[in-house]
Design an enzyme around this catalytic site. Structure first.
Site, PDB file in Angstrom:
ATOM      1  N   ASN A  87       0.804  -1.231   0.000  1.00 17.19           N
ATOM      2  CA  ASN A  87       0.000   0.000   0.000  1.00 17.19           C
ATOM      3  C   ASN A  87       0.832   1.274   0.000  1.00 17.19           C
ATOM      4  O   ASN A  87       0.375   2.293  -0.519  1.00 17.19           O
ATOM      5  CB  ASN A  87      -0.926  -0.034   1.233  1.00 17.19           C
ATOM      6  CG  ASN A  87      -1.475   1.326   1.573  1.00 17.19           C
ATOM      7  OD1 ASN A  87      -2.402   1.815   0.919  1.00 17.19           O
ATOM      8  ND2 ASN A  87      -0.884   1.984   2.575  1.00 17.19           N
ATOM      9  N   TYR A 155       3.251   9.579 -11.348  1.00 12.95           N
ATOM     10  CA  TYR A 155       2.317   8.839 -10.479  1.00 12.95           C
ATOM     11  C   TYR A 155       1.469   7.870 -11.303  1.00 12.95           C
ATOM     12  O   TYR A 155       1.372   6.680 -10.972  1.00 12.95           O
ATOM     13  CB  TYR A 155       1.435   9.838  -9.724  1.00 12.95           C
ATOM     14  CG  TYR A 155       0.473   9.197  -8.741  1.00 12.95           C
ATOM     15  CD1 TYR A 155       0.911   8.730  -7.506  1.00 12.95           C
ATOM     16  CD2 TYR A 155      -0.883   9.074  -9.049  1.00 12.95           C
ATOM     17  CE1 TYR A 155       0.028   8.162  -6.599  1.00 12.95           C
ATOM     18  CE2 TYR A 155      -1.768   8.500  -8.145  1.00 12.95           C
ATOM     19  CZ  TYR A 155      -1.309   8.040  -6.925  1.00 12.95           C
ATOM     20  OH  TYR A 155      -2.192   7.458  -6.032  1.00 12.95           O
ATOM     21  N   LYS A 159       1.093   3.704 -11.163  1.00 12.30           N
ATOM     22  CA  LYS A 159      -0.173   3.061 -10.791  1.00 12.30           C
ATOM     23  C   LYS A 159      -0.645   2.114 -11.899  1.00 12.30           C
ATOM     24  O   LYS A 159      -1.229   1.054 -11.637  1.00 12.30           O
ATOM     25  CB  LYS A 159      -1.219   4.132 -10.460  1.00 12.30           C
ATOM     26  CG  LYS A 159      -0.859   4.936  -9.213  1.00 12.30           C
ATOM     27  CD  LYS A 159      -0.943   4.077  -7.957  1.00 12.30           C
ATOM     28  CE  LYS A 159      -0.088   4.507  -6.822  1.00 12.30           C
ATOM     29  NZ  LYS A 159      -0.211   3.653  -5.625  1.00 12.30           N
ATOM     30  N   THR A 190      -7.161  11.160   3.245  1.00 15.78           N
ATOM     31  CA  THR A 190      -5.997  10.623   3.973  1.00 15.78           C
ATOM     32  C   THR A 190      -5.000  11.766   4.150  1.00 15.78           C
ATOM     33  O   THR A 190      -5.323  12.923   3.892  1.00 15.78           O
ATOM     34  CB  THR A 190      -5.310   9.486   3.178  1.00 15.78           C
ATOM     35  OG1 THR A 190      -4.715  10.055   2.010  1.00 15.78           O
ATOM     36  CG2 THR A 190      -6.275   8.389   2.774  1.00 15.78           C
TER      37      THR A 190
END
Ligand code: NAP
Length: 258
Positions: A87, A155, A159, A190
């Protein structure tokens, strides 16, 4: 009691923290791994507070020696490994491609992609030794369904690559009775904004507005870490015994809209 044992990376905050606590509440002994000791110890303390089993493990997911030492400590404490949640991740620097520095690109690749490789590299031997197991990789809607996040090239590349790894490895690991799936969250509340730097948005932003918000199922509000944690727990469980190589979108429909 003979508990199943899970390792969760990036478990000091956000989705990893919620997943570690949820798995512990459901009977797993959990290796709570992150690179900030105070944060992983705080998560482990929450688990101890609900009479769960946890060990705090401090390691950078991109550093092989630290990951090997962390897995050794987990095995020493709990004796086996059954489930892995890869994660840990950062948003990193979001910038126009001609402005993004090589070291900024490399840091995102190191944490998100090499970190995922390293997490699996050091844990799969233990799952094989256990006779099987289950892995969940935390990817994103970015790079899989969504390409409108300004400047997020590094990013999205990581992913997308995580889902490719999951699909490739689902076939390689099936003979060892190891399932591997991905969750692809949309916007979740988050601390990830603390690991985000955005430059040159005027050059990269896609001019689109969603007057009713971006998350159809909630009327626009972002999801919560526990929304992802519960899907991860399902994918690790025997209820998902026929699911492998699958990206599961946990985005309230956001990825389809964007
Ligand atoms: P978060 O709250 O920032 O949690 C990420 C955790 O990973 C932090 O505890 C962080 O520690 C840790 N970490 C970062 N780099 C690490 C490293 N090199 N080694 C070990 N631990 C490291 O973010 P989150 O939103 O929960 O993110 C978790 C995953 O969900 C990421 O892979 C992210 O890409 C994915 N995701 C998030 C969203 C979202 O909207 N939040 C959407 C889609 C996908 P420090 O804080 O100490 O650096």
């Amino acid at each position: 009691m003979n508990r199943s044992v899970a390792l969760v990376t990036g478990a000091g905050s956000g989705i990893g923290r919620a997943t570690a606590i949820h798995l512990a509440a459901n009977g797993f002994a959990v290796g709570v791994l992150g690179h900030t000791s105070a944060d992983v110890e705080a998560t482990a303390n929450v688990i101890h507070g609900i009479n769960g089993c946890a060990i705090a493990l401090t390691a950078d997911v991109a550093v092989e020696g630290e990951m090997r030492a962390a897995v050794a400590a987990l095995l020493h404490r709990f004796g086996r490994l059954d489930a892995v949640v890869a994660n840990a991740g950062i948003n990193g620097v979001w910038a126009p491609i001609d402005d993004l520095k090589r070291e900024e690109w490399q840091r995102t690749i190191d944490v998100n992609l090499t970190g995922t490789f390293m997490t699996l590299h050091v844990t799969v031997p233990e799952l094989k030794r256990a006779g099987g197991g289950s892995i969940v990789v935390v990817s994103s809607i970015n790079g899989t369904r969504t390409f409108t996040t300004p400047g997020a090239t590094a990013y999205t590349a990581t992913k997308a690559a995580q889902v490719a790894m999951v699909e490739q490895l689902s076939l390689e690991l099936a003979r060892h009775h190891i399932r591997i799936n991905a969750v692809c969250p949309g916007e979740i509340e988050t601390n990830i904004d603390a690991n985000t730097a955005l430059r040159g948005e005027e050059e990269t932003a896609i001019p689109a507005v969603w007057p009713d918000g971006q998350v159809p199922i909630t009327g626009g509000a972002p999801g919560k870490s526990v929304d992802v944690a519960e899907v991860i727990a399902f994918l690790l469980s025997d209820a998902a015994r026929h699911v492998t190589g699958a990206p599961v979108f946990v985005d309230g429909g956001q990825g389809l809209l964007r």
